[in-house]
Write a protein that holds these residues in place. Structure first.
Motif, mmCIF file in Angstrom:
data_model
loop_
_atom_site.group_PDB
_atom_site.id
_atom_site.type_symbol
_atom_site.label_atom_id
_atom_site.label_comp_id
_atom_site.label_asym_id
_atom_site.label_seq_id
_atom_site.Cartn_x
_atom_site.Cartn_y
_atom_site.Cartn_z
ATOM 1 N N GLN A 44 0.810 -1.215 0.000
ATOM 2 C CA GLN A 44 0.000 0.000 0.000
ATOM 3 C C GLN A 44 0.843 1.266 0.000
ATOM 4 N N ARG A 45 0.324 2.294 -0.663
ATOM 5 C CA ARG A 45 0.845 3.652 -0.514
ATOM 6 C C ARG A 45 -0.062 4.348 0.493
ATOM 7 N N ALA A 46 0.369 4.437 1.737
ATOM 8 C CA ALA A 46 -0.484 5.024 2.767
ATOM 9 C C ALA A 46 0.377 5.449 3.942
ATOM 10 N N GLU A 47 -0.192 6.319 4.771
ATOM 11 C CA GLU A 47 0.499 6.744 5.985
ATOM 12 C C GLU A 47 0.634 5.587 6.970
ATOM 13 N N ASN A 48 -0.386 4.733 6.960
ATOM 14 C CA ASN A 48 -0.383 3.588 7.863
ATOM 15 C C ASN A 48 -0.697 2.322 7.047
ATOM 16 N N PRO A 49 0.269 1.819 6.267
ATOM 17 C CA PRO A 49 -0.001 0.667 5.401
ATOM 18 C C PRO A 49 -0.348 -0.585 6.199
ATOM 19 N N GLN A 50 -1.306 -1.347 5.680
ATOM 20 C CA GLN A 50 -1.753 -2.568 6.345
ATOM 21 C C GLN A 50 -1.011 -3.786 5.785
ATOM 22 N N PRO A 51 -0.642 -4.727 6.633
ATOM 23 C CA PRO A 51 0.109 -5.903 6.167
ATOM 24 C C PRO A 51 -0.674 -6.701 5.126
ATOM 25 N N ASP A 52 0.046 -7.227 4.147
ATOM 26 C CA ASP A 52 -0.555 -8.151 3.190
ATOM 27 C C ASP A 52 0.438 -9.280 2.921
ATOM 28 N N SER A 53 0.023 -10.233 2.116
ATOM 29 C CA SER A 53 0.895 -11.350 1.748
ATOM 30 C C SER A 53 0.773 -11.646 0.262
ATOM 31 N N TYR A 54 0.530 -10.573 -0.527
ATOM 32 C CA TYR A 54 0.295 -10.758 -1.954
ATOM 33 C C TYR A 54 1.540 -11.288 -2.656
ATOM 34 N N SER A 80 -5.254 -9.185 7.580
ATOM 35 C CA SER A 80 -6.711 -9.256 7.719
ATOM 36 C C SER A 80 -7.331 -9.918 6.493
ATOM 37 N N ALA A 81 -8.553 -10.380 6.638
ATOM 38 C CA ALA A 81 -9.239 -11.093 5.556
ATOM 39 C C ALA A 81 -9.480 -10.204 4.346
ATOM 40 N N SER A 82 -9.490 -8.889 4.530
ATOM 41 C CA SER A 82 -9.777 -7.969 3.415
ATOM 42 C C SER A 82 -8.543 -7.643 2.577
ATOM 43 N N GLU A 83 -7.337 -8.015 3.049
ATOM 44 C CA GLU A 83 -6.117 -7.677 2.327
ATOM 45 C C GLU A 83 -5.768 -8.742 1.290
ATOM 46 N N LEU A 84 -4.944 -8.334 0.320
ATOM 47 C CA LEU A 84 -4.519 -9.242 -0.733
ATOM 48 C C LEU A 84 -3.602 -10.328 -0.175
ATOM 49 N N THR A 85 -3.726 -11.539 -0.728
ATOM 50 C CA THR A 85 -2.891 -12.659 -0.296
ATOM 51 C C THR A 85 -2.256 -13.328 -1.514
ATOM 52 N N SER A 86 -1.341 -14.253 -1.232
ATOM 53 C CA SER A 86 -0.703 -14.999 -2.313
ATOM 54 C C SER A 86 -1.715 -15.843 -3.075
ATOM 55 N N ALA A 137 6.440 -20.692 8.941
ATOM 56 C CA ALA A 137 6.573 -19.444 9.693
ATOM 57 C C ALA A 137 5.884 -18.293 8.967
ATOM 58 N N TRP A 138 6.048 -18.229 7.631
ATOM 59 C CA TRP A 138 5.409 -17.159 6.863
ATOM 60 C C TRP A 138 3.890 -17.302 6.880
ATOM 61 N N SER A 139 3.409 -18.539 6.798
ATOM 62 C CA SER A 139 1.966 -18.771 6.857
ATOM 63 C C SER A 139 1.408 -18.351 8.215
ATOM 64 N N MET A 140 2.146 -18.628 9.282
ATOM 65 C CA MET A 140 1.699 -18.227 10.613
ATOM 66 C C MET A 140 1.639 -16.710 10.730
ATOM 67 N N ARG A 141 2.659 -16.040 10.164
ATOM 68 C CA ARG A 141 2.643 -14.573 10.178
ATOM 69 C C ARG A 141 1.408 -14.052 9.461
ATOM 70 N N ASN A 142 1.072 -14.651 8.325
ATOM 71 C CA ASN A 142 -0.083 -14.194 7.548
ATOM 72 C C ASN A 142 -1.384 -14.400 8.313
ATOM 73 N N GLN A 143 -1.485 -15.529 9.031
ATOM 74 C CA GLN A 143 -2.696 -15.792 9.809
ATOM 75 C C GLN A 143 -2.870 -14.776 10.934
ATOM 76 N N ILE A 144 -1.758 -14.343 11.507
ATOM 77 C CA ILE A 144 -1.818 -13.447 12.664
ATOM 78 C C ILE A 144 -1.982 -11.979 12.243
ATOM 79 N N GLN A 145 -1.232 -11.545 11.205
ATOM 80 C CA GLN A 145 -1.148 -10.125 10.896
ATOM 81 C C GLN A 145 -2.039 -9.657 9.750
#
Length: 436
Positions: free
Chosen positions: A64-74, A247-253, A237-245
């Motif tokens: 994201q281009r944002a002041e407070n970018p949200q984590p994704d896993s795209y 959100s369901a609305s963000e892009l994923t792999s 480990a990466w999958s666990m990070r994605n589950q924790i950080q």
């Protein structure tokens, strides 16, 4: 076959190998200096830089281009982390980060030549073993892509380095080398997720080789664990990070994979894209909107296309997509070997570099044919594990891209294994003729 180590080789092989490394370095660093880009960072490269900047300034893996970018896993985290590390290094050393990245990628290209030569020396006599690293050194695709902030250079290096450590670990029965091979292949997955199942596939190939030979080393389970566990732990480990950080609305792999599957089922996508990148009537874009992230809808759409034109889809997946993937000219790109627009390149201003370009373009199709024949011979070779490992690597990654989106850019990292098998085939055929 003999265990050909570089330290045991003749002086002329060491000299020839050194010249391959020197030629590769001159071409890569010369290309960085002589080539003028129309736009240096755009499209995928701009996304990687955005990920790296968000890591540096916000501590978040996000596109994201944002002041407070949200984590994704795209996208995978490896290449953005690589860029971020070099940005930190450039700042601490007082160097321009972009030029430092290009210099490091040029060095990675040289090390790709080096590991290709070491693998070739394990499989081929010294005279022939010089040919694969020479071809990697002169490959204009590998030279040009090093100036792009894209994964291909790093991924190609990690693949050949991982295969080298794996092959040496098997021959020498050294757990440290085997673990190094597994770790490097795990890093390759971290850079490009298509290699997720490569380590398990190679482990199966090793078991098959032992079974055909009728022998297995004493520590076979430890060997297989050293190959498989690093990528399992890294992916877990990466999958666990994605589950924790994430959100369901963000892009994923999974979203990215579905997009590539949708593009991959359309034989006309590249032609339409090259005329107009944003053509709203592109069937792939229409399908993407209608499918809307639903794999079940994708399966229905794919089945409908197969039912409507079974022979056409069979021809697309089995003949046309391999031709596109291993072709010369990039499809999603500028033209010829260039992914992003250039004003002119080293190959336009240097007669010597232009001559190497012409040689490699002439040899491209013959090398592909020889490489395919080398794959077929490798499947039946019981004398060495090396061709089997190279063969499985080529087939696995090729099949992944045949199922998803095919473009010559994605085959660049496989040039080293391809060239080794291309030289391996006539060597084995000649030996067979001599024996008969």
């Amino acid at each position: 076959m003999k265990n050909n180590a570089l330290r045991d080789s003749t002086w002329w092989f060491v000299l020839g190998f050194s010249l391959c490394l020197l030629a590769g370095a001159v071409l890569r660093f010369g290309y960085n200096e002589a080539t003028v880009n129309a736009t240096a960072i755009q499209a995928d490269a701009a996304s990687y830089v955005r990920y790296a900047n968000n890591l540096l300034h916000h501590g978040v893996f996000s596109k994201q281009r944002a002041e407070n970018p949200q984590p994704d896993s795209y996208w995978a985290p490896g290449y953005p982390a690589f860029l971020a590390a070099l940005m930190i290094g450039g700042e601490s050393l007082g160097l321009e980060s972009y030029r430092l990245i290009l210099a490091v990628q040029a060095l990675l290209g040289v090390f790709t030549i080096y590991f290709t030569g070491l693998i070739a020396a394990r499989l081929l006599p010294f005279g022939l073993a010089l040919l694969p690293p020479a071809l990697v050194a002169l490959s204009p695709h590998l030279v040009a892509v090093g100036q792009n902030l894209l994964t291909e250079t790093l991924f190609g290096f990690l693949i050949v380095a991982g295969l080298y450590f794996l092959i040496e670990g098997i021959y020498r029965q050294e757990r440290g080398r085997l673990l190094a091979g597994g770790v490097v292949l795990a890093l390759a997955w971290w850079v490009n997720p298509v290699s997720l199942l490569l380590a398990p596939a190679l482990a199966l190939a090793i078991v098959w080789y032992w079974f055909r030979k009728g022998e297995a080393p004493q520590h076979a389970p430890v060997i297989l664990a050293g190959v498989i566990l690093p990528v399992v732990l890294t992916a877990g480990a990466w999958s666990m990070r994605n589950q924790i950080q994430v959100s369901a609305s963000e892009l994923t792999s999974a979203d990215r994979l579905l997009t590539n599957l949708i593009i991959g089922m359309h034989s006309d996508f590249h032609a339409i894209w090259r005329v107009n990148k944003r053509d709203p009537s592109n069937p792939a874009d229409i399908d993407r909107k209608e499918i809307d992230g639903d794999y079940a809808k994708f399966a229905e759409r794919w089945a409908a296309k197969v039912t409507a034109d079974p022979l056409g889809m069979l021809n697309w997946y089995l003949l046309e997509k391999p031709r596109v993937l291993w072709g010369w000219e990039v499809q999603i790109g500028f033209r010829d070997i260039y992914i992003y627009p250039i004003q002119y390149s080293l190959y336009d201003v240097s007669p010597v570099a232009g001559a190497t370009y012409s040689v490699m373009r002439t040899l491209h199709l013959p090398l592909l044919v020889l490489g395919l024949l080398g794959v077929l011979v490798a499947l039946g070779d019981r004398s060495s594990i090396t061709p089997m490992i190279l063969c499985i690597t080529l087939l696995y990654i090729t099949f992944v891209y045949l199922a998803t989106q095919s473009d010559p850019r994605y085959s660049f990292p496989l040039r080293g294994p391809l060239y080794i098998l291309a030289i391996y085939f006539p060597y084995r055929a000649w030996n067979l003729l001599l024996r008969r």
